[in-house]
Design a protein around this motif. Structure first.
Motif, PDB file in Angstrom:
ATOM      1  N   GLU A 147       0.361   3.999   3.068  1.00 27.56           N
ATOM      2  CA  GLU A 147      -0.358   2.909   2.412  1.00 27.56           C
ATOM      3  C   GLU A 147      -1.096   3.367   1.165  1.00 27.56           C
TER       4      GLU A 147
ATOM      5  N   ILE B 251       1.097   2.919  -3.909  1.00 30.09           N
ATOM      6  CA  ILE B 251       1.161   1.535  -4.386  1.00 30.09           C
ATOM      7  C   ILE B 251       2.383   1.406  -5.291  1.00 30.09           C
ATOM      8  N   THR B 252       3.212   0.407  -5.030  1.00 31.70           N
ATOM      9  CA  THR B 252       4.430   0.224  -5.818  1.00 31.70           C
ATOM     10  C   THR B 252       4.320  -0.994  -6.723  1.00 31.70           C
TER      11      THR B 252
ATOM     12  N   SER C 196       5.115  -4.532  -8.114  1.00 34.11           N
ATOM     13  CA  SER C 196       5.537  -5.738  -7.400  1.00 34.11           C
ATOM     14  C   SER C 196       6.935  -6.185  -7.806  1.00 34.11           C
TER      15      SER C 196
ATOM     16  N   ARG D 182      -6.609   9.191  -7.880  1.00 31.57           N
ATOM     17  CA  ARG D 182      -5.240   8.675  -7.840  1.00 31.57           C
ATOM     18  C   ARG D 182      -4.438   9.231  -9.013  1.00 31.57           C
TER      19      ARG D 182
ATOM     20  N   TYR E 131      -7.453  -5.844  -1.471  1.00 26.49           N
ATOM     21  CA  TYR E 131      -6.907  -4.643  -2.102  1.00 26.49           C
ATOM     22  C   TYR E 131      -5.382  -4.584  -2.019  1.00 26.49           C
ATOM     23  N   LYS E 132      -4.797  -5.197  -1.005  1.00 28.26           N
ATOM     24  CA  LYS E 132      -3.345  -5.106  -0.823  1.00 28.26           C
ATOM     25  C   LYS E 132      -2.587  -5.760  -1.969  1.00 28.26           C
TER      26      LYS E 132
ATOM     27  N   LEU F  54      -4.384  -4.143  -6.097  1.00 25.92           N
ATOM     28  CA  LEU F  54      -3.968  -2.854  -6.640  1.00 25.92           C
ATOM     29  C   LEU F  54      -2.654  -2.953  -7.405  1.00 25.92           C
ATOM     30  N   LYS F  55      -1.924  -4.036  -7.161  1.00 29.35           N
ATOM     31  CA  LYS F  55      -0.685  -4.284  -7.907  1.00 29.35           C
ATOM     32  C   LYS F  55      -0.911  -5.270  -9.052  1.00 29.35           C
TER      33      LYS F  55
END
Length: 300
Positions: A84, A87-88, A90, A135, A206-207, A210-211
């Motif tokens: 998790e 982060i990719t 979208s 990060r 945040y899910k 972050l994208k």
């Protein structure tokens, strides 16, 4: 009733209903003095005024190559594929960021203790420090997606419970930053204004944020006024250079449609005297890989 409604001691209320305001910052930008570290008095004064400092050649070309190889290794590490902390994008599914890299990578664990980095963080914040967030940001050529205008502190205050903007970020370039490959833009001096944002924080925000951040960003009218008041500077420079910037400065970046990638190591130092509380405008804490809650001082 939201958490924010119960925090009568909140000097930076945000995620409000109604018309947002521009509030004066009540805390310093620079907490230390020339005697506290490697930054000279003139550079500290400039950082206090503008909210950012560029350090050319923080890393040598050989060090840049070493860290770049580490960045490539992490992005292709199959054991992290479903982690998790990764982060990719979208749209493309490519890696956008990897969080908590000082815990994942021994090289970056050493970097946060490097005197060239740690001593500057301590000096700017006037205290011992710990890592609030670390990060790697990837912005590949043609496909790299930017970050809309925002203040990091607004999110860290609202969703993590950071009491004051006594935090500083260090973005170390691993690729050359040109004016046209999505380089970071900042509004010099804007760290002295806290811009309220409208809207309630969704659960597990945040899910998605972050994208593609949708909550906790200023309105176009706010950005227009800030740009008129403060103007816009852009961070350009060769690989190995570093941008130190205040947690409350307004900043953002555009998409990268050039062939030239833009990747960086991003380290956020928080004062040990500014440890996180409960969120000021969210119903739950974000995970520790986004917001570190162990304020133990970093030691060399």
């Amino acid at each position: 009733m939201t958490i924010m409604d119960t925090r009568v001691d909140d000097g930076y209320p945000t995620r409000i209903t109604g018309t947002p305001e521009h509030l004066p910052r009540v805390h310093p930008t620079v907490w230390g003095t020339e005697a506290d570290g490697p930054i000279d008095a003139a550079t500290l004064a400039n950082h206090d005024a503008k909210g950012y400092t560029v350090v050319d050649g923080l890393l040598s070309p050989g060090e840049v190559q070493t860290y770049w190889q580490e960045v490539v290794r992490l992005s292709s590490d199959e054991s992290l594929r479903d982690d998790e902390r990764v982060i990719t994008e979208s749209r493309t599914g490519e890696v956008r960021s990897i969080f908590d890299v000082h815990e994942i990578s021994g090289l970056i664990a050493e970097l946060i203790r490097d005197p060239r980095v740690l001593d500057r963080a301590r000096q700017i914040l006037g205290s011992d420090v710990y890592i609030h967030q670390s990060r790697i940001n990837y912005m590949p050529g043609f496909k790299g997606t930017g970050f809309y205008w925002h203040s990091d502190f607004e999110t860290w205050h609202a969703e993590d419970g950071m009491p004051s903007p006594r935090a500083v970020s260090c973005s170390i370039a691993l690729t050359d930053n040109y004016p046209y490959n999505g380089g970071l833009m900042v509004m010099p001096g804007s760290q002295r204004t806290f811009v309220q944002c409208v809207g309630e924080t969704p659960d597990a925000n945040y899910k998605s944020s972050l994208k593609d951040q949708r909550v906790g960003v200023p309105s176009p009218d706010d950005i227009t006024k800030l740009a008129a008041d403060y103007s816009i500077d852009q961070f350009t420079g060769s690989a190995g250079s570093a941008l130190w910037f205040d947690s409350n400065i307004m900043h953002g970046s555009s998409n990268n449609i050039t062939p030239y990638p833009r990747s960086n190591i991003f380290l956020v130092f928080n004062s040990v005297e500014n440890a996180l509380q409960e969120p000021f405008a969210a119903g739950e804490r974000r995970p520790s890989f986004i917001a570190g809650r162990n304020p133990a001082p970093i030691a060399r």
